[in-house]
Design a protein around this motif. Structure first.
Motif, PDB file in Angstrom:
ATOM      1  N   UNK A   7      -4.128   6.475  -5.373  1.00  0.00           N
ATOM      2  CA  UNK A   7      -4.321   7.011  -4.023  1.00  0.00           C
ATOM      3  C   UNK A   7      -4.232   5.893  -2.982  1.00  0.00           C
ATOM      4  N   UNK A   8      -4.792   4.737  -3.308  1.00  0.00           N
ATOM      5  CA  UNK A   8      -4.748   3.600  -2.383  1.00  0.00           C
ATOM      6  C   UNK A   8      -3.310   3.158  -2.146  1.00  0.00           C
ATOM      7  N   UNK A   9      -2.529   3.064  -3.209  1.00  0.00           N
ATOM      8  CA  UNK A   9      -1.135   2.634  -3.061  1.00  0.00           C
ATOM      9  C   UNK A   9      -0.344   3.647  -2.227  1.00  0.00           C
ATOM     10  N   UNK A  10      -0.617   4.932  -2.404  1.00  0.00           N
ATOM     11  CA  UNK A  10       0.056   5.954  -1.603  1.00  0.00           C
ATOM     12  C   UNK A  10      -0.249   5.782  -0.118  1.00  0.00           C
ATOM     13  N   UNK A  17       1.747  -0.674   6.308  1.00  0.00           N
ATOM     14  CA  UNK A  17       0.979  -1.797   6.845  1.00  0.00           C
ATOM     15  C   UNK A  17      -0.321  -1.919   6.075  1.00  0.00           C
ATOM     16  N   UNK A  18      -0.617  -3.131   5.606  1.00  0.00           N
ATOM     17  CA  UNK A  18      -1.873  -3.343   4.892  1.00  0.00           C
ATOM     18  C   UNK A  18      -3.070  -3.204   5.827  1.00  0.00           C
ATOM     19  N   UNK A  19      -2.943  -3.670   7.059  1.00  0.00           N
ATOM     20  CA  UNK A  19      -4.077  -3.614   7.983  1.00  0.00           C
ATOM     21  C   UNK A  19      -4.403  -2.160   8.356  1.00  0.00           C
ATOM     22  N   UNK A  20      -3.367  -1.351   8.646  1.00  0.00           N
ATOM     23  CA  UNK A  20      -3.629   0.050   8.979  1.00  0.00           C
ATOM     24  C   UNK A  20      -4.194   0.800   7.775  1.00  0.00           C
ATOM     25  N   UNK A  21      -3.621   0.552   6.603  1.00  0.00           N
ATOM     26  CA  UNK A  21      -4.112   1.212   5.389  1.00  0.00           C
ATOM     27  C   UNK A  21      -5.552   0.805   5.109  1.00  0.00           C
ATOM     28  N   UNK A  22      -5.868  -0.473   5.340  1.00  0.00           N
ATOM     29  CA  UNK A  22      -7.226  -0.959   5.083  1.00  0.00           C
ATOM     30  C   UNK A  22      -8.234  -0.248   5.981  1.00  0.00           C
ATOM     31  N   UNK A  23      -7.869  -0.016   7.253  1.00  0.00           N
ATOM     32  CA  UNK A  23      -8.782   0.689   8.162  1.00  0.00           C
ATOM     33  C   UNK A  23      -9.033   2.115   7.671  1.00  0.00           C
ATOM     34  N   UNK A  29      -8.514  -6.050   4.852  1.00  0.00           N
ATOM     35  CA  UNK A  29      -7.120  -6.336   4.482  1.00  0.00           C
ATOM     36  C   UNK A  29      -7.024  -7.292   3.307  1.00  0.00           C
ATOM     37  N   UNK A  30      -7.946  -8.253   3.253  1.00  0.00           N
ATOM     38  CA  UNK A  30      -7.933  -9.218   2.148  1.00  0.00           C
ATOM     39  C   UNK A  30      -8.234  -8.530   0.814  1.00  0.00           C
ATOM     40  N   UNK A  31      -9.228  -7.635   0.839  1.00  0.00           N
ATOM     41  CA  UNK A  31      -9.574  -6.914  -0.385  1.00  0.00           C
ATOM     42  C   UNK A  31      -8.448  -6.005  -0.839  1.00  0.00           C
ATOM     43  N   UNK A  32      -7.773  -5.353   0.123  1.00  0.00           N
ATOM     44  CA  UNK A  32      -6.659  -4.482  -0.221  1.00  0.00           C
ATOM     45  C   UNK A  32      -5.493  -5.282  -0.771  1.00  0.00           C
ATOM     46  N   UNK A  33      -5.210  -6.428  -0.150  1.00  0.00           N
ATOM     47  CA  UNK A  33      -4.125  -7.288  -0.618  1.00  0.00           C
ATOM     48  C   UNK A  33      -4.388  -7.771  -2.046  1.00  0.00           C
ATOM     49  N   UNK A  34      -5.652  -8.110  -2.323  1.00  0.00           N
ATOM     50  CA  UNK A  34      -6.021  -8.565  -3.675  1.00  0.00           C
ATOM     51  C   UNK A  34      -5.848  -7.433  -4.684  1.00  0.00           C
ATOM     52  N   UNK A  35      -6.209  -6.216  -4.283  1.00  0.00           N
ATOM     53  CA  UNK A  35      -6.059  -5.068  -5.185  1.00  0.00           C
ATOM     54  C   UNK A  35      -4.593  -4.830  -5.528  1.00  0.00           C
ATOM     55  N   UNK A  43       1.148  -4.704 -13.925  1.00  0.00           N
ATOM     56  CA  UNK A  43       2.432  -4.061 -14.199  1.00  0.00           C
ATOM     57  C   UNK A  43       3.566  -5.057 -14.402  1.00  0.00           C
ATOM     58  N   UNK A  44       3.278  -6.339 -14.112  1.00  0.00           N
ATOM     59  CA  UNK A  44       4.277  -7.411 -14.245  1.00  0.00           C
ATOM     60  C   UNK A  44       5.523  -7.126 -13.394  1.00  0.00           C
ATOM     61  N   UNK A  45       5.290  -6.795 -12.113  1.00  0.00           N
ATOM     62  CA  UNK A  45       6.390  -6.554 -11.181  1.00  0.00           C
ATOM     63  C   UNK A  45       5.880  -6.720  -9.755  1.00  0.00           C
ATOM     64  N   UNK A  46       6.794  -6.785  -8.811  1.00  0.00           N
ATOM     65  CA  UNK A  46       6.438  -6.841  -7.400  1.00  0.00           C
ATOM     66  C   UNK A  46       6.579  -5.435  -6.824  1.00  0.00           C
ATOM     67  N   UNK A  47       5.507  -4.957  -6.209  1.00  0.00           N
ATOM     68  CA  UNK A  47       5.501  -3.601  -5.674  1.00  0.00           C
ATOM     69  C   UNK A  47       5.826  -3.544  -4.185  1.00  0.00           C
ATOM     70  N   UNK A  48       5.393  -4.549  -3.432  1.00  0.00           N
ATOM     71  CA  UNK A  48       5.635  -4.547  -1.989  1.00  0.00           C
ATOM     72  C   UNK A  48       6.116  -5.918  -1.542  1.00  0.00           C
ATOM     73  N   UNK A  49       6.868  -5.923  -0.460  1.00  0.00           N
ATOM     74  CA  UNK A  49       7.273  -7.160   0.194  1.00  0.00           C
ATOM     75  C   UNK A  49       6.641  -7.191   1.569  1.00  0.00           C
TER      76      UNK A  49
END
Length: 302
Positions: A7-10, A17-23, A29-35, A43-49
Motif C-alpha cells: 500500500x505504501x509503494x502504491x 514524490x516521496x515528500x508528498x507520499x510521506x505526508x 521522508x527519511x523513514x519512507x526512503x529507508x523503507x 527484491x534485489x532491484x531498483x524500484x524508483x529513480x
C-alpha cells in the motif's frame, strides 16, 4: 515485506514524490526512503529513480506496482471472506441499510433487539440505495435493508413493507387541489429529488422519459428532508412516501397519489444468495418482521 508495504509503494507511485507520499502516510521522508531502500534490497532491484522533480518508477518498479495491486486486492478479498466466516460462526449482525429505512423500522426496534440478545454483536451503516447494494455484494455486512427491485439471482429477499410514492406540493401550488396526478403533470415543474444513487430518482426520471420529456431537476439531495424543506419554501415540487411525510409534520404541504401506473417504495431485507445465514441474522430477521407486524397492528407507534 508485509502487506502494508505494498500500500505504501502504491502511494509513492501515485504521488510521484516521496515528500508528498510521506505526508499522506504520516511518515518522515527519511523513514519512507529507508523503507523503499529495504524493499529494493529484499527484491534485489531498483524500484524508483529520484530526481529534483520527484520520483519515477523503473521498469522493475512498474512490474512491482502491477503485482502489488493484485496482492492488495486479494488481501482485501481474504479479509472479507474471513469476516464472513466469523459472522456466520459467531453472534454478529452487521447491517447495511439504505437511508430512510431505519426511520421506518424505528430505532426502538434496534434497541429492543440489542436488549433481547445482548450476546449478539450488532452494528449498522447507512448509505444511498445503490451504494448499499454494491457494498453488500462486495461482501460487506451480512444483512441489508434496501429498496426493490432486485436481481433475484443475487439475493434472498424478504419483503418488509410497501409504500406508494406520491407527489409532494405546497398547498398554494396549482396541483394541490387535485385528487391524483399523472407523470405528465411534472412536465416543466422545478423538481427537487434524491440523487441518482437512490432508486426513487430512477423511477421518476424513467417515468418522465417514457412520457416524452426530461424532468426539470433543480437539485439532487441525499435524503427526503431537504426535498420537504424546499417544497415548504415554495421552491418547487418533489416526491415522497406517506410515512416520511407524516414524520416530517410539515405544515402547508399536500401529498397527492399518482394514478397512471405503479409508483412504489418497496422495502426489503436481503441476504446474499447461496451464503449460509447465521443464527444471529435469522434471529434479527424474525425480530424485525415481528416488529413491523406490531406496527401495522397499532401495538407499536412509529
Amino acid at each position: 515485506m508485509n502487506i502494508q508495504d505494498f500500500f505504501i509503494f502504491q502511494t509513492v507511485a501515485k504521488e510521484g514524490s516521496l515528500s508528498r507520499a510521506a505526508r499522506i502516510l504520516y511518515m518522515s521522508p527519511q523513514g519512507l526512503s529507508k523503507l523503499i531502500k529495504n524493499m529494493e534490497n529484499e527484491l534485489d532491484c531498483i524500484l524508483i529513480e529520484r530526481s529534483p522533480q520527484g520520483v519515477r518508477l523503473t521498469e522493475s518498479g512498474e512490474c512491482f506496482l502491477k503485482h502489488s495491486f493484485f496482492l492488495t486486492d486479494e488481501y482485501g478479498d481474504l479479509k472479507k471472506d474471513l469476516l464472513g466466516i466469523r459472522q456466520r460462526s459467531y453472534g454478529i449482525v452487521d447491517l447495511l441499510s439504505s437511508y430512510g429505512i431505519l426511520r421506518l423500522v424505528t430505532p426502538d426496534c434496534i434497541v429492543a433487539f440489542q436488549k433481547a440478545y445482548p450476546e449478539i454483536q450488532f452494528s449498522y451503516h447507512e448509505y444511498p440505495d445503490l451504494q448499499t447494494e454494491r457494498l453488500f455484494l462486495e461482501k460487506n455486512g451480512n444483512v441489508a435493508f434496501s429498496i426493490a427491485d432486485f436481481d433475484e439471482t443475487l439475493y434472498d429477499i424478504t419483503e418488509m413493507e410497501n409504500f406508494p410514492i406520491c407527489l409532494l406540493v405546497h398547498e398554494n401550488h396549482p396541483l394541490s387541489h387535485r385528487a391524483s396526478v399523472c407523470i405528465d403533470d411534472l412536465r416543466g415543474e422545478p423538481l427537487y429529488i434524491e440523487s441518482s444513487q437512490f432508486k426513487i430518482h430512477h423511477l421518476i426520471v424513467d417515468k418522465c422519459r417514457q412520457a416524452g420529456f426530461e424532468p426539470n431537476i433543480i437539485f439532487e439531495t441525499s435524503g427526503f428532508s431537504l426535498c420537504h424543506k424546499m417544497v415548504k419554501a415554495g421552491k418547487g415540487i418533489s416526491v415522497t412516501v406517506d410515512f416520511v411525510f407524516e414524520d416530517m409534520k410539515a405544515q402547508g404541504l399536500r401529498l397527492i397519489p399518482f394514478s397512471d401506473g405503479t409508483y412504489e417504495w418497496k422495502i426489503c431485507m436481503l441476504t446474499r444468495k447461496g451464503e449460509a445465514v447465521s443464527v444471529a441474522v435469522s434471529l434479527f430477521r424474525n425480530f424485525v418482521m415481528d416488529w413491523m407486524r406490531e406496527i401495522k397492528l397499532g401495538h407499536i407507534a412509529r
